[in-house]
Design an enzyme around this catalytic site. Structure first.
Site, PDB file in Angstrom:
ATOM      1  N   HIS A  92      -0.380 -35.388 -14.779  1.00 48.92           N
ATOM      2  CA  HIS A  92      -1.740 -35.921 -14.943  1.00 48.92           C
ATOM      3  C   HIS A  92      -2.254 -36.513 -13.632  1.00 48.92           C
ATOM      4  CE1 HIS A  92      -2.275 -35.253 -19.155  1.00 48.92           C
ATOM      5  NE2 HIS A  92      -1.329 -36.093 -19.553  1.00 48.92           N
ATOM      6  N   GLU A 150      -3.539 -31.969 -21.973  1.00 51.17           N
ATOM      7  CA  GLU A 150      -2.208 -32.350 -22.463  1.00 51.17           C
ATOM      8  C   GLU A 150      -1.265 -31.144 -22.476  1.00 51.17           C
ATOM      9  OE1 GLU A 150      -0.936 -35.255 -22.963  1.00 51.17           O
ATOM     10  OE2 GLU A 150      -2.825 -36.291 -22.554  1.00 51.17           O
ATOM     11  N   HIS A 184       5.660 -35.197 -17.147  1.00 52.19           N
ATOM     12  CA  HIS A 184       4.378 -34.945 -17.820  1.00 52.19           C
ATOM     13  C   HIS A 184       3.303 -35.887 -17.270  1.00 52.19           C
ATOM     14  CE1 HIS A 184       1.691 -34.474 -21.461  1.00 52.19           C
ATOM     15  NE2 HIS A 184       1.375 -35.708 -21.088  1.00 52.19           N
ATOM     16  N   GLU A 185       3.619 -37.161 -17.176  1.00 52.32           N
ATOM     17  CA  GLU A 185       2.649 -38.147 -16.703  1.00 52.32           C
ATOM     18  C   GLU A 185       2.285 -37.927 -15.232  1.00 52.32           C
ATOM     19  OE1 GLU A 185       1.043 -39.872 -18.687  1.00 52.32           O
ATOM     20  OE2 GLU A 185       2.302 -39.603 -20.449  1.00 52.32           O
TER      21      GLU A 185
END
EC number: 3.4.24.-
Length: 308
Positions: free
Chosen positions: A148, A221, A144-145
């Site tokens: 980003h 997100e 997930h990070e």
């Protein structure tokens, strides 16, 4: 966006693009309104450029500032071999440069990624999240990070915040009469009226920018959840991690949560105990919305392919 193997989401991308367009329009409207109100194009341009300068500084130093705010330190592969090993594998899967790796010694279970570009990025986890998640859940959080980072979300959010930064500067300037220089040669009544116009316009722009930026943050997100889940092919593990992180947040003392509140927009889950923020003001989607999306992805991945 840099070329990676993260699965794109055209729907979310279109919505984020629309929000960015609206925020850009707000920025232009604010500068034009300021030019009209103070009758000083030069002053309006100076304020606009100053706001962009503040946004640029925040973007340029985002990794340093975030690490300092979290009292985190960069760790080497020798200090954290398992953590580095996970990020190495995920970066190879995503076909992206490996960011620096950081650890923050705090019990709050969370993680964040920041940096002005993929080459200058840092992915940081807390010792609290390392203690609470199993290896597959932690890998899902890291994916997930990394999404980003690959999508340059720090740059996106910095650009998005520009209108709000300029509006805040104008509001402060109008309150203290800093814009009155454009009213020389006019009587105090006219100058006061122009200052009031500048104040009202800037407050309206700030309010709209605030809500649009929060909306954009929630979209990014959801996009990171989706991209990370498809990269690992384990959406259920990300769902499990989010549930653990959110559940454990209630056991963290409020004073500790308050010390990291400025980092909420960067965290995988906001550091809030006992209650959720209003939908309009939250930087993150609700846990239920995120779990529903991950459940749909799990169902999609479980569906037999053609010819099966």
């Amino acid at each position: 966006m840099a070329r990676t193997r993260f699965l794109p989401d055209s729907g979310l991308t279109a919505r984020m693009t629309l929000v960015m367009f609206l925020l850009g329009g707000l920025f232009v409207a604010l500068v034009v309104a300021l030019m009209v109100a103070v009758r000083s194009p030069g002053l309006a341009m100076i304020v606009g450029i100053a706001g962009l300068g503040v946004a640029f500084f925040q973007w340029w130093t985002s990794d340093t500032m975030a690490m300092r705010a979290m009292r985190a330190r960069e760790v080497s592969p020798q200090e954290a071999p398992e953590l580095h090993g996970m990020i190495d594998r995920l970066c190879a899967l995503a076909d992206m440069p490996k960011p620096r790796v950081g650890v923050a010694d705090m019990d709050i279970p969370n993680a964040f990624a920041t940096g002005r570009s993929p080459d200058r990025a840092v992915v940081c986890v807390t010792t609290g999240i390392l203690r609470r998640l199993d290896a597959e859940e932690l890998e899902a959080v890291l994916a997930h990070e990394l999404s980003h980072v690959a999508h340059r979300d720090v740059m996106v959010m910095t650009i998005a915040s520009s209108a709000g930064i300029v509006a805040g500067m104008v509001t402060r300037g109008a309150q203290f009469g800093a814009l009155s220089g454009g009213g020389r040669g006019r009587n105090d009544k006219n100058s006061g009226a122009l200052l009031l116009v500048a104040l009202v316009v800037s407050l309206v722009v700030y309010a709209i920018s605030f809500f649009l930026t929060r909306l954009l943050s929630r979209y990014r997100e959801l996009c990171a959840d989706r991209a990370g889940a498809y990269l690992t092919m384990k959406p259920a593990k990300l769902a499990s991690a989010l549930q653990k992180i959110t559940g454990e947040m209630a056991s963290i003392p409020q004073r500790d949560l308050r010390t990291t509140s400025a980092m909420n927009a960067f965290f995988i889950a906001p550091a809030i105990s006992g209650a959720s923020l209003s939908t309009l003001t939250s930087t993150h989607p609700s846990l239920e919305q995120r779990l529903e999306q991950l459940a749909r992805i799990q169902a999609d991945l479980s569906r037999p392919g053609p010819g099966a």
